[in-house]
Design an enzyme around this catalytic site. Structure first.
Site: not given
Ligand SMILES: Cc1ncc(C[n+]2csc(CCOP(=O)(O)OP(=O)(O)O)c2C)c(N)n1
Length: 655
Positions: A401, A463
């Site tokens: 990322e 998450h």
């Protein structure tokens, strides 16, 4: 010529009583060979599209690039600017800042970012060369990176991606001086960088970074490499300083008058502070003239393109989106949504939008950090951009990322492409340093960040973002969009694409949502950042503000309040930044005069007080989420229409 760099760096840092002389003094020989014999550029046109890019990833060594730009004759980089190094209003900022000084390709300082940017620049070059031809796009990307750059984790993501994509026109010159701030590198690091880069698919060599012949020979060799190149240049930090060379003492502070006098003597540099003898100045100016012919030849090749191709190339390099095409694509999607409303997750709505936008706008280069099927960022038929086929427009960034976000910045800086990508919103933390720099530099990069709340359900609190919206909204010049349905999603895409100097986040849901906006072909309502999506029958007693998935909950709450004969309205807030930028009176009109203001968002309260006031009621999260089906989570955390209606009623009673 290298000593001219050293002297200017010592003098400017001394004058400012602040800065980093060690790197420019150590890397002066490398920079001199690169800029006088290899780098292709034209000081008269610092943004010539086919120039080679130079990235000083070790931004603390900013005096290196300022000295070079001055000596090469870049307009504006005057001696006076060097004398005002690090002062308010000068273009010689502490760390190189994109847009402040001509010739500075990216803002660097946070170590590792420049290297990540360079990978993106090289990707953009590769792609555009494949699309427009190597007659008009054929340049290299050079990076000067330090130990710190290579110790940062982002460097691993960057070099792995570059090696995988075989970015053969990317050359990293590693200032291998074995010193960082705490002292010798051996305190903290024992990586063999040559082996490390080789393992990532690079060509890697080690040389003496003070030997111009050796430097030139490897740079020459790198030109014909079929892989990216690492050149580990063994150097002495603070080269020439009699007592501080080779030590951390020359890294980050002024050397002092005595040390500078000693360095002048050791280097055989008898000139006064900021004084460059005419012959050396001329030699540098001549080096600055070197690229003129290449630039002219390129202009002829550009002129020889068909008028359409040339216009398209120039439009793309200017970063002008074809507004008619964007408008038509958005209208087409909205017409479809009006004809056949879609109760879908906003990530799916985003895919609908991309199915039409991507074919219409060839500059869009998509991607995902290994979550393509979850982020819905790859429209049907979008080919992958690979080493074998760089015409593709979808990048498999891998689980990287941070490297992805930094590469996107580099692509946007390079120009000609508009990068967008995907990951989960919770992993914005893994991209944040690069997102912040995109905002600081004013570059258009678009991050699709799905699974934007507890609404993702079973994957649980690891998450489920709760603080991320607030954290991203805190970054200046970043637009955080959280659309409430399919229609808003396409409108937010339109705004993100049109924002030439602002990066955007699209926070999108995993779970399905009802389409609330059913009107045909309306104008873009998200442009105001907030607007009334459900109005009150008469004067509202309650205003409910919500974003994304919670707007539907707010609309339901409104109906429940009606059953209690309470008039309420709902304001959808897809983008705080656009809303808070409105003039006071316009903003106040949207906020309205209802005595009770409630906000609902499946995230923390921080930021909402700007809309509901400290007296407002907030329905949302106060801590981490949990692992369960999302409907259970919404009930468990009390984010329901009933809870919102009850909170409003309680507040009305209190009054
Ligand atoms: C992400 C990040 N962490 C920390 C710093 C602070 N910092 C600036 S330079 C540096 C390390 C210096 O070592 P090196 O990179 O080898 O540069 P040199 O000493 O050779 O100039 C550090 C820790 C930074 N700029 N960026």
């Amino acid at each position: 010529m290298a000593n001219a760099i050293r002297a200017l760096a010592m003098d400017a840092v001394e004058q400012a009583k602040s800065g980093h002389p060690g790197l420019p003094m150590g890397a002066a020989d490398i920079a001199t060979v690169l800029f006088t014999r290899f780098l292709r550029f034209d000081p008269a046109d610092p943004v010539w599209p086919d120039r080679d890019r130079f990235v000083l990833s070790a931004g603390h060594g900013s005096m290196l690039i300022y000295a070079l730009l001055h000596l090469l004759g870049y307009e504006g980089m005057t001696l006076d600017q060097l004398k005002r190094f690090r002062q308010l209003g000068s273009i010689t900022a502490g760390h190189p800042e994109y847009g402040h000084a001509p010739g500075v390709e990216t803002t660097t300082g946070p170590l590792g970012q420049g290297l990540g940017n360079a990978v993106g620049m090289a990707i953009a070059e590769r792609h555009l060369a494949a699309v427009f031809g190597s007659e008009v796009v054929d340049h290299a990307t050079y990076v000067l990176a330090s130990d710190g750059d290579l110790m940062e984790g982002i460097s691993q993501e960057a070099i792995a991606l570059a090696g995988h994509l075989k970015l053969s026109k990317l050359v990293v010159l590693f200032d291998d001086n074995g010193i960082s701030i705490d002292g010798p590198l051996t305190l903290a690091d024992s990586v063999d960088q040559v082996k490390r880069f080789e393992a990532a698919g690079w060509a890697a060599t080690r040389i003496d970074g003070h030997d111009p012949q050796a430097i030139a020979a490897v740079l020459e060799k790198a030109k014909s490499s079929d892989r990216p190149s690492l050149i580990a240049c063994r150097t002495t930090i603070g080269f020439g300083a009699p007592t501080k060379a080779g030590s951390e003492k020359s890294h980050g502070s002024a050397l002092g008058a005595e040390e500078i006098a000693g360095a002048r003597q050791a280097l055989g540099w008898s000139h006064g502070p900021f004084e460059i003898p005419a012959d050396i100045r001329d030699a540098w100016r001549n080096a600055g003239e070197r690229g003129k012919l290449a630039h002219q030849a390129w202009s002829h090749r550009l002129a020889a393109l068909s008028p359409e191709t040339r216009a398209e190339f120039e439009r793309r390099m200017r970063g002008d989106i074809a507004r008619d095409k964007l408008g038509a694509a958005v209208r087409a999607v909205k017409d479809k949504l009006a004809a056949t409303p879609q109760d879908v997750a906003t990530r799916v709505a985003s895919q609908f939008a991309l199915d039409t936008l991507v074919p219409a706008l060839p500059e869009m280069i998509g991607g995902s950090a290994d979550l393509t099927g979850s982020n819905n960022t790859r429209p049907k038929g979008m080919a992958a951009l690979t080493a074998a086929d760089p015409t593709g427009r979808f990048i498999h960034y891998g689980v990287r990322e941070h490297g992805m976000a930094a590469a996107m910045n580099g692509m946007a800086l390079h120009g000609g492409v508009v990068p967008y990508s995907g990951t989960f919103l919770v992993f914005s933390d893994y991209c944040r340093p690069a997102i912040r720099l995109a905002a600081l530099m004013g570059r258009r990069v678009i991050h699709v960040m799905t699974h934007d709340s507890i609404g993702l359900g079973e994957d649980g609190p690891t998450h489920q973002p709760v603080e991320h919206l607030a954290a991203l909204r805190a970054i200046p010049n970043l637009m955080v969009f959280r659309p409430c349905d399919a229609a808003e999603t396409v409108e937010c895409w339109e705004l993100a694409l049109a924002a030439k100097t602002t990066p955007s986040i699209l926070a999108l849901t995993r779970q399905n949502l009802p389409q609330l906006r059913l009107g045909p072909n309306e104008t873009n309502r998200c442009v105001a950042g907030a607007y009334e999506i459900a109005s009150a029958a008469g004067e509202a007693k309650v205003s409910i503000f919500a974003s994304g998935s919670e707007v539907a909950i707010a609309v339901e709450a409104c109906k429940l309040l009606a059953q209690h004969a309470i008039t309420a309205r709902v304001v959808s807030v897809p983008c705080f930044e656009l809303f808070l930028a409105l003039p006071d009176d316009v903003r106040r009109a949207v906020i309205g005069r209802a005595p009770v203001k409630v906000a609902v968002e499946a995230a923390i309260r921080q930021g909402w007080d700007a809309i509901i006031g400290s007296d407002g009621v907030f329905v949302g999260m106060t801590g981490f989420g949990a692992s369960a089906p999302y409907q259970d989570l919404y009930r468990h955390f009390g984010i329901t229409a009933e809870a919102v209606a009850q909170a409003a009623l309680t507040k009305l009673d209190e009054r």
